[in-house]
Design a protein around this motif. Structure first.
Motif, PDB file in Angstrom:
ATOM      1  N   PHE A  20      84.838  32.157  60.430  1.00  0.00           N
ATOM      2  CA  PHE A  20      84.602  32.833  61.769  1.00  0.00           C
ATOM      3  C   PHE A  20      85.995  33.617  62.133  1.00  0.00           C
ATOM      4  CE2 PHE A  20      84.395  32.234  66.815  1.00  0.00           C
ATOM      5  CZ  PHE A  20      83.638  33.011  66.815  1.00  0.00           C
ATOM      6  N   GLN A  21      85.924  34.981  62.224  1.00  0.00           N
ATOM      7  CA  GLN A  21      87.135  35.762  62.486  1.00  0.00           C
ATOM      8  C   GLN A  21      86.757  36.499  63.569  1.00  0.00           C
ATOM      9  OE1 GLN A  21      87.191  37.393  58.338  1.00  0.00           O
ATOM     10  NE2 GLN A  21      89.037  36.160  58.062  1.00  0.00           N
ATOM     11  N   ILE A  22      87.809  37.002  64.231  1.00  0.00           N
ATOM     12  CA  ILE A  22      87.723  37.736  65.467  1.00  0.00           C
ATOM     13  C   ILE A  22      88.758  38.857  65.551  1.00  0.00           C
ATOM     14  CG2 ILE A  22      87.588  38.274  68.074  1.00  0.00           C
ATOM     15  CD1 ILE A  22      86.494  35.571  68.023  1.00  0.00           C
ATOM     16  N   PHE A  23      88.440  40.208  65.531  1.00  0.00           N
ATOM     17  CA  PHE A  23      89.480  41.232  65.427  1.00  0.00           C
ATOM     18  C   PHE A  23      89.359  42.220  66.674  1.00  0.00           C
ATOM     19  CE2 PHE A  23      87.922  40.305  61.297  1.00  0.00           C
ATOM     20  CZ  PHE A  23      89.040  40.324  60.467  1.00  0.00           C
ATOM     21  N   ASP A  24      90.611  42.671  67.173  1.00  0.00           N
ATOM     22  CA  ASP A  24      90.653  43.479  68.269  1.00  0.00           C
ATOM     23  C   ASP A  24      90.326  44.958  67.674  1.00  0.00           C
ATOM     24  OD1 ASP A  24      92.804  44.856  66.985  1.00  0.00           O
ATOM     25  OD2 ASP A  24      94.311  43.848  68.469  1.00  0.00           O
ATOM     26  N   ARG A  25      90.380  45.841  68.581  1.00  0.00           N
ATOM     27  CA  ARG A  25      89.997  47.352  68.210  1.00  0.00           C
ATOM     28  C   ARG A  25      90.694  48.058  67.188  1.00  0.00           C
ATOM     29  NH1 ARG A  25      90.730  50.736  73.483  1.00  0.00           N
ATOM     30  NH2 ARG A  25      92.749  50.556  73.871  1.00  0.00           N
ATOM     31  N   TRP A  26      91.867  47.438  66.964  1.00  0.00           N
ATOM     32  CA  TRP A  26      92.870  48.097  66.033  1.00  0.00           C
ATOM     33  C   TRP A  26      92.901  47.322  64.478  1.00  0.00           C
ATOM     34  CZ3 TRP A  26      94.457  47.193  71.218  1.00  0.00           C
ATOM     35  CH2 TRP A  26      94.592  48.452  71.964  1.00  0.00           C
ATOM     36  N   GLY A  27      91.703  46.294  64.713  1.00  0.00           N
ATOM     37  CA  GLY A  27      91.771  45.769  63.386  1.00  0.00           C
ATOM     38  C   GLY A  27      92.543  44.381  63.182  1.00  0.00           C
ATOM     39  N   GLU A  28      93.516  44.173  64.206  1.00  0.00           N
ATOM     40  CA  GLU A  28      94.324  42.918  64.146  1.00  0.00           C
ATOM     41  C   GLU A  28      93.332  41.683  64.421  1.00  0.00           C
ATOM     42  OE1 GLU A  28      98.464  41.259  65.820  1.00  0.00           O
ATOM     43  OE2 GLU A  28      97.632  43.060  66.859  1.00  0.00           O
TER      44      GLU A  28
ATOM     45  N   GLY B  30      99.322  32.630  72.152  1.00  0.00           N
ATOM     46  CA  GLY B  30      99.869  32.066  73.546  1.00  0.00           C
ATOM     47  C   GLY B  30      99.470  32.615  74.677  1.00  0.00           C
ATOM     48  N   GLU B  31      98.909  33.777  74.475  1.00  0.00           N
ATOM     49  CA  GLU B  31      98.580  34.728  75.876  1.00  0.00           C
ATOM     50  C   GLU B  31      96.990  34.728  76.154  1.00  0.00           C
ATOM     51  OE1 GLU B  31     101.158  37.949  76.785  1.00  0.00           O
ATOM     52  OE2 GLU B  31     102.882  37.060  75.776  1.00  0.00           O
ATOM     53  N   LEU B  32      96.421  34.785  77.351  1.00  0.00           N
ATOM     54  CA  LEU B  32      95.195  34.918  77.277  1.00  0.00           C
ATOM     55  C   LEU B  32      94.971  36.650  77.258  1.00  0.00           C
ATOM     56  CD1 LEU B  32      92.493  34.005  78.270  1.00  0.00           C
ATOM     57  CD2 LEU B  32      93.184  34.562  80.744  1.00  0.00           C
ATOM     58  N   LEU B  33      94.003  36.843  76.450  1.00  0.00           N
ATOM     59  CA  LEU B  33      94.028  38.455  76.361  1.00  0.00           C
ATOM     60  C   LEU B  33      93.167  38.845  77.391  1.00  0.00           C
ATOM     61  CD1 LEU B  33      92.387  38.255  72.500  1.00  0.00           C
ATOM     62  CD2 LEU B  33      94.538  39.085  73.403  1.00  0.00           C
ATOM     63  N   ASN B  34      93.479  40.261  77.397  1.00  0.00           N
ATOM     64  CA  ASN B  34      92.941  41.271  78.392  1.00  0.00           C
ATOM     65  C   ASN B  34      91.485  41.672  78.171  1.00  0.00           C
ATOM     66  OD1 ASN B  34      95.303  41.291  80.226  1.00  0.00           O
ATOM     67  ND2 ASN B  34      96.266  43.065  78.892  1.00  0.00           N
ATOM     68  N   PRO B  35      90.633  41.953  79.284  1.00  0.00           N
ATOM     69  CA  PRO B  35      89.371  42.428  78.974  1.00  0.00           C
ATOM     70  C   PRO B  35      89.416  43.521  77.916  1.00  0.00           C
ATOM     71  CG  PRO B  35      89.683  41.954  81.216  1.00  0.00           C
ATOM     72  CD  PRO B  35      90.970  41.999  80.635  1.00  0.00           C
ATOM     73  N   ALA B  36      88.394  43.669  76.945  1.00  0.00           N
ATOM     74  CA  ALA B  36      88.440  44.318  75.842  1.00  0.00           C
ATOM     75  C   ALA B  36      87.115  44.101  74.919  1.00  0.00           C
ATOM     76  CB  ALA B  36      89.678  44.228  75.000  1.00  0.00           C
ATOM     77  N   VAL B  37      86.995  44.865  74.020  1.00  0.00           N
ATOM     78  CA  VAL B  37      85.941  44.729  73.052  1.00  0.00           C
ATOM     79  C   VAL B  37      86.434  44.048  71.751  1.00  0.00           C
ATOM     80  CG1 VAL B  37      84.052  45.626  71.446  1.00  0.00           C
ATOM     81  CG2 VAL B  37      84.227  46.261  74.027  1.00  0.00           C
ATOM     82  N   PHE B  38      85.864  43.143  71.223  1.00  0.00           N
ATOM     83  CA  PHE B  38      86.301  42.406  70.061  1.00  0.00           C
ATOM     84  C   PHE B  38      85.181  42.371  68.907  1.00  0.00           C
ATOM     85  CE2 PHE B  38      89.022  41.094  73.485  1.00  0.00           C
ATOM     86  CZ  PHE B  38      90.180  40.945  72.826  1.00  0.00           C
ATOM     87  N   VAL B  39      85.601  42.405  67.751  1.00  0.00           N
ATOM     88  CA  VAL B  39      84.615  42.330  66.435  1.00  0.00           C
ATOM     89  C   VAL B  39      84.733  40.884  65.952  1.00  0.00           C
ATOM     90  CG1 VAL B  39      83.932  43.253  64.221  1.00  0.00           C
ATOM     91  CG2 VAL B  39      84.637  44.970  66.073  1.00  0.00           C
ATOM     92  N   TYR B  40      83.433  40.405  65.646  1.00  0.00           N
ATOM     93  CA  TYR B  40      83.492  39.271  65.116  1.00  0.00           C
ATOM     94  C   TYR B  40      82.905  39.303  63.475  1.00  0.00           C
ATOM     95  CZ  TYR B  40      78.618  38.729  66.348  1.00  0.00           C
ATOM     96  OH  TYR B  40      77.223  39.150  66.644  1.00  0.00           O
ATOM     97  N   VAL B  41      83.107  38.536  62.689  1.00  0.00           N
ATOM     98  CA  VAL B  41      82.549  38.297  61.330  1.00  0.00           C
ATOM     99  C   VAL B  41      82.386  36.715  61.007  1.00  0.00           C
ATOM    100  CG1 VAL B  41      82.645  38.667  58.763  1.00  0.00           C
ATOM    101  CG2 VAL B  41      83.846  40.361  60.538  1.00  0.00           C
ATOM    102  N   VAL B  42      81.337  36.567  60.983  1.00  0.00           N
ATOM    103  CA  VAL B  42      80.905  35.059  60.616  1.00  0.00           C
ATOM    104  C   VAL B  42      80.318  34.915  59.278  1.00  0.00           C
ATOM    105  CG1 VAL B  42      79.484  33.114  61.736  1.00  0.00           C
ATOM    106  CG2 VAL B  42      80.487  34.730  63.154  1.00  0.00           C
ATOM    107  N   ASN B  43      80.665  34.007  58.621  1.00  0.00           N
ATOM    108  CA  ASN B  43      79.946  33.521  57.163  1.00  0.00           C
ATOM    109  C   ASN B  43      79.233  32.274  57.517  1.00  0.00           C
ATOM    110  OD1 ASN B  43      80.666  35.821  55.552  1.00  0.00           O
ATOM    111  ND2 ASN B  43      82.977  34.556  55.647  1.00  0.00           N
ATOM    112  N   LEU B  44      77.810  32.386  57.388  1.00  0.00           N
ATOM    113  CA  LEU B  44      76.873  31.227  57.699  1.00  0.00           C
ATOM    114  C   LEU B  44      76.488  30.784  56.459  1.00  0.00           C
ATOM    115  CD1 LEU B  44      74.670  32.774  60.494  1.00  0.00           C
ATOM    116  CD2 LEU B  44      76.526  31.112  60.839  1.00  0.00           C
ATOM    117  N   VAL B  45      76.540  29.407  56.265  1.00  0.00           N
ATOM    118  CA  VAL B  45      76.201  28.543  55.049  1.00  0.00           C
ATOM    119  C   VAL B  45      74.851  27.633  55.691  1.00  0.00           C
ATOM    120  CG1 VAL B  45      76.704  27.163  53.483  1.00  0.00           C
ATOM    121  CG2 VAL B  45      78.433  28.817  54.085  1.00  0.00           C
ATOM    122  N   TYR B  46      73.736  27.981  55.053  1.00  0.00           N
ATOM    123  CA  TYR B  46      72.629  27.172  55.389  1.00  0.00           C
ATOM    124  C   TYR B  46      72.350  26.159  54.380  1.00  0.00           C
ATOM    125  CZ  TYR B  46      71.270  30.852  58.383  1.00  0.00           C
ATOM    126  OH  TYR B  46      71.409  32.032  59.196  1.00  0.00           O
TER     127      TYR B  46
END
Length: 71
Positions: A1-9, A36-52
């Motif tokens: 499970f990964q989350i990235f900001d709009r710049w790809g970080e 350590g800091e609460l992020l400001n409102p923004a759009v983030f991209v997620y990638v999830v690898n599900l294993v069934y």
């Protein structure tokens, strides 16, 4: 499970697998903090690898999308 900001970080990555029970509940996840800091409102991209894992067989599926953080 990964989350990235709009710049790809990458702002979050789970260190361990996250296990969900049958009703989808989990105690793990992203707390909306980065370095350590609460992020400001923004759009983030997620990638999830599900294993069934069912009856001894295993299937993997990758999901991705976006989530909007608002306050």
């Amino acid at each position: 499970f990964q989350i990235f900001d709009r710049w790809g970080e990458m702002v979050y990555q789970s260190a361990e697998p996250i296990y969900f029970n049958a009703n989808g509940a989990s105690e793990d996840g992203w707390d909306f903090y980065f370095n350590g800091e609460l992020l400001n409102p923004a759009v983030f991209v997620y990638v999830v690898n599900l294993v069934y894992n069912s009856a001894g067989s295993e299937a993997v599926e990758t999901l991705y999308g976006d989530v909007t953080l608002i306050r």
